[in-house]
Design an enzyme around this catalytic site. Structure first.
Site, PDB file in Angstrom:
ATOM      1  CE1 TYR A 150      42.377   8.908  22.056  1.00  0.00           C
ATOM      2  CE2 TYR A 150      42.567  11.129  21.180  1.00  0.00           C
ATOM      3  CZ  TYR A 150      41.936  10.219  21.997  1.00  0.00           C
ATOM      4  OH  TYR A 150      40.880  10.621  22.763  1.00  0.00           O
ATOM      5  NE  ARG A 203      30.427   6.386  19.998  1.00  0.00           N
ATOM      6  CZ  ARG A 203      31.033   7.143  20.900  1.00  0.00           C
ATOM      7  NH1 ARG A 203      30.369   7.734  21.828  1.00  0.00           N
ATOM      8  NH2 ARG A 203      32.350   7.290  20.893  1.00  0.00           N
ATOM      9  CE  LYS A 221      39.480   7.615  24.097  1.00  0.00           C
ATOM     10  NZ  LYS A 221      39.109   9.030  24.047  1.00  0.00           N
ATOM     11  CD  GLU A 293      36.792   6.517  25.621  1.00  0.00           C
ATOM     12  OE1 GLU A 293      37.309   6.881  26.698  1.00  0.00           O
ATOM     13  OE2 GLU A 293      36.340   7.304  24.771  1.00  0.00           O
ATOM     14  CG  ASP A 294      34.513   4.973  21.973  1.00  0.00           C
ATOM     15  OD1 ASP A 294      34.308   6.067  22.545  1.00  0.00           O
ATOM     16  OD2 ASP A 294      35.335   4.855  21.055  1.00  0.00           O
ATOM     17  CG  ASP A 316      37.184  10.048  27.526  1.00  0.00           C
ATOM     18  OD1 ASP A 316      37.399  11.148  28.069  1.00  0.00           O
ATOM     19  OD2 ASP A 316      37.810   9.632  26.537  1.00  0.00           O
ATOM     20  CG  ASP A 317      32.864   8.326  24.599  1.00  0.00           C
ATOM     21  OD1 ASP A 317      33.728   8.720  23.803  1.00  0.00           O
ATOM     22  OD2 ASP A 317      32.844   7.170  25.067  1.00  0.00           O
ATOM     23  CG  ASN A 458      36.941  12.132  17.169  1.00  0.00           C
ATOM     24  OD1 ASN A 458      37.460  13.050  16.572  1.00  0.00           O
ATOM     25  ND2 ASN A 458      36.661  12.180  18.460  1.00  0.00           N
TER      26      ASN A 458
HETATM   27  O1  LIG Z   1      38.688   8.882  20.955  1.00  0.00           O
HETATM   28  C1  LIG Z   1      38.559  10.060  20.592  1.00  0.00           C
HETATM   29  O2  LIG Z   1      39.244  10.598  19.739  1.00  0.00           O
HETATM   30  C2  LIG Z   1      37.507  10.897  21.266  1.00  0.00           C
HETATM   31  C3  LIG Z   1      36.424  10.040  21.750  1.00  0.00           C
HETATM   32  O3  LIG Z   1      36.397   9.633  22.889  1.00  0.00           O
HETATM   33  C4  LIG Z   1      35.438   9.556  20.780  1.00  0.00           C
HETATM   34  O4  LIG Z   1      35.350  10.083  19.668  1.00  0.00           O
HETATM   35  O5  LIG Z   1      34.734   8.601  21.134  1.00  0.00           O
HETATM   36 MG   LIG Z   2      35.366   7.768  22.993  1.00  0.00          MG
END
Ligand SMILES: O=C([O-])CC(=O)C(=O)O
Ligand SMILES: [Mg+2]
Length: 602
Positions: A150, A203, A221, A293-294, A316-317, A458
């Protein structure tokens, strides 16, 4: 691959078995009755372009193929009896070892690698080879291995995904698959999917547009869904939607694995996404959880709004991060005294994480105080790349920033905003490393006895400041947490252990709660319930070390508590479909969790 039965009795495999028998009959010499020879039994050598052959295989999980089936493989841990009954004799060296010893060996090997990316590759390799061993290793050593599978290492893996690529992971859906998305999903071997993590790679963490190389994120994830939340690996599906990339470096990279074109936008983008969302529900039903996600801001908010009322979706973000940060703040209040309503909040970064956290805090304060949301929002200020978000900027602001445009003079620099707003809590969600400068942290420390500082971006390279900087520049007074992990830091006579305010605390438990209750929609109250459940797991002893979150080593227990509270909320809101509700939700959550222990094969 999808189940433990030795033979997959699909129509296809029955057909191929018949072909095999026919093929075999041909090689028996009719005169002598002796079989054998060098004939091209299946016509593969003589096949030409216009004479197709069937690439068939017989799915019997025994012998050689059993060793190469990551779901069932146990390597040297196959017992004598299993080696006999599953045609493994001779295919393995004589020694029989336990899973514990295998874990010990793998951990030893992984520790030999100096470079985190090599550790990552070794872990991915293990996941492909022996799934149960991968999860046993990860679960038993979660604090050591989380930074590998991760953040931060997964970020580097995505940046280099094309070069380290060896085997495809998950499902890739590109513009080329338009009109065929349902077929694409049906190519995946597992049918009983419960959770999908999907990205379009625009992103990736704070690293920007990584296009198709973003696949590392859904894969990572979902490993955590299994390791931390106990969702069965076969129920997890990583998806990357490839609509191109605007990253010139990748477009020129000979090892890039995605479409070589600029990102599709507008209708073309929306249509592919819509086809995907429709196909997912058609294929897996109403209760499939889809985690976005992202995605870049401009799509993330729209997708969540568009599909929030028709699908079980969660970003999640925006929402996971909000819930984990709120949990940290609830536990900070518990130990420091005071309430959230007494605080002043300043954010650097007004994207998904910033506005998502701000909104959830405002909602929590509103629930605690009965103040209207419009009022509680006024305690929260956001700074974006153009400075403090104030009402004179209202016209030009993106819609998700508008609720945060309060009355104030324009302020350009963060440090000036700190001095003007006098926040008690400073939160970084900018995706920009090193933006909490010495001046900023010192300003926070001069305004507050115990400044709360969260550097959430991150991976580590994008963190707004390091743990060392936060503690040193505040003379050891900061309550600090970060998105990516930092090592404990010695300052004076104290050792500070920085908390990791990462959505990994929330999404596995939230997902388990949704799945086990058969929830059909995600509701903000579930995010609040998850935050409170997480905060409830923090002890005085944790806090005395500087921790706002419980240690990750207890994460399965923590996830079970989060799942129970989320499920309880789903039942309360009438959004759960698995009825009647189990009596003890925590026990039930624990009983649902995947175990990586080997099974004995008959
Ligand atoms: O993935 C991770 O560490 C946390 C997160 O969702 C991000 O930064 O987009
Ligand atoms: Mg993320």
């Amino acid at each position: 691959m999808s189940n433990g039965s030795l033979l997959m009795a699909t129509d296809e495999s029955t057909a191929t078995l018949k072909e095999m028998r026919d093929g075999y009959a041909e090689v028996v010499d009719p005169k002598s009755g002796v079989s054998g020879g060098v004939q091209d039994v299946y016509g593969e050598d003589t096949a030409t372009e216009d004479q197709p052959v069937t690439p068939w295989s017989v799915s019997v999980a025994s012998g050689y193929s059993l060793l190469r089936d990551p779901h069932h493989n146990k390597g040297l841990a196959f017992s004598e009896k299993e080696r006999n009954s599953h045609y493994l004799r001779g295919l393995l060296p004589p020694t029989v070892i336990s899973q514990e010893l295998q874990v010990k060996k793998m951990l030893h090997n992984i520790r030999q690698y100096q470079v985190p990316l090599q550790k990552y590759m070794a872990m991915m390799d293990l996941q492909e080879r022996n799934q149960k061993l991968f999860y046993k290793l990860l679960i038993d050593n979660v604090e050591e291995l989380l930074p590998i599978v991760y953040t931060p290492t997964v970020g580097e893996a995505c940046q280099k995904y094309g070069s380290i690529y060896s085997r495809p992971q998950g499902v890739f859906i590109s513009l080329k698959d338009k009109g065929k998305v349902l077929e694409v999903l049906r190519n995946w071997p597992e049918k009983n999917i419960q959770v999908i993590v999907v990205t379009d790679g625009e992103r990736i963490l704070g690293l920007g547009d990584l296009g198709c190389h973003g696949m590392g994120i859904p894969v990572g994830k979902l490993s955590l869904y299994t390791a931390l939340g106990g969702i069965r690996p076969s129920a997890c599906l990583p998806v990357t939607i490839d609509v191109g990339t605007n990253n010139e470096k990748l477009l020129d990279d000979e090892f890039y694995i995605g479409l070589r074109q600029k990102r599709a936008i507008g209708q073309e983008y929306a249509e592919l996404l819509h086809e995907f969302m429709t196909a997912v529900k058609q294929n897996y039903g109403e209760r499939i959880l889809i985690q976005f996600e992202d995605f870049a801001n401009h799509n993330a908010f729209d997708l969540l709004e568009k599909y929030g009322t028709t699908h079980l979706v969660f970003n999640d973000d925006i929402q996971g991060t909000a819930s984990v940060v709120l949990a940290g703040l609830i536990s900070a209040m518990k130990f420091l005294g005071g309430s959230l309503a007494d605080q002043r909040f300043l954010f650097l970064g007004a994207g998904e994480a910033g506005t998502g956290i701000a909104e959830l805090i405002a909602l929590e304060i509103s629930k605690q105080t009965n103040m209207p949301l419009e009022e509680t929002r006024k305690k929260i200020w956001l700074v974006d790349s153009k400075g403090l978000i104030v009402s004179s900027r209202l016209e030009s602001l993106q819609h998700f920033k508008k609720p945060w445009a309060h009355e104030h003079e324009p302020v350009k620099e963060l440090v000036d905003a700190v001095n003007a707003i006098k926040p008690t809590i400073l939160i970084g969600t900018s995706g920009q490393g090193r933006t909490f400068t010495k001046e900023v942290v010192e300003a926070m420390a001069s305004l507050n006895e115990k400044p709360i500082i969260f550097s959430l971006s991150n991976p580590t390279s994008q963190s707004e400041c390091t743990a060392e900087e936060a503690y040193t520049w505040s003379q050891g007074r900061a309550i600090f947490a970060s998105g990516s992990p930092f090592d404990p830091f010695e300052y004076g006579d104290n050792v500070f252990v920085p908390g990791q305010a990462n959505n990994a605390y929330i999404f596995p438990g939230l997902g388990l709660g949704l799945i086990m209750s058969g929830a059909i929609r995600v509701h903000d109250d579930m995010l609040l319930a998850a935050a409170e459940a997480l905060a409830g797991q923090v002890t005085q002893e944790n806090f005395d070390k500087g921790l706002l979150y419980p240690p990750f080593k207890n994460i399965r227990k923590i996830s079970a508590h989060i799942a129970a509270e989320v499920a309880a909320k789903a039942y309360e809101l009438g959004l759960a479909t698995r009825l009647p509700p189990p009596k003890d939700l925590v026990k039930y959550a624990e009983s649902c969790m995947y175990s990586p222990a080997y099974r004995t094969y008959r």
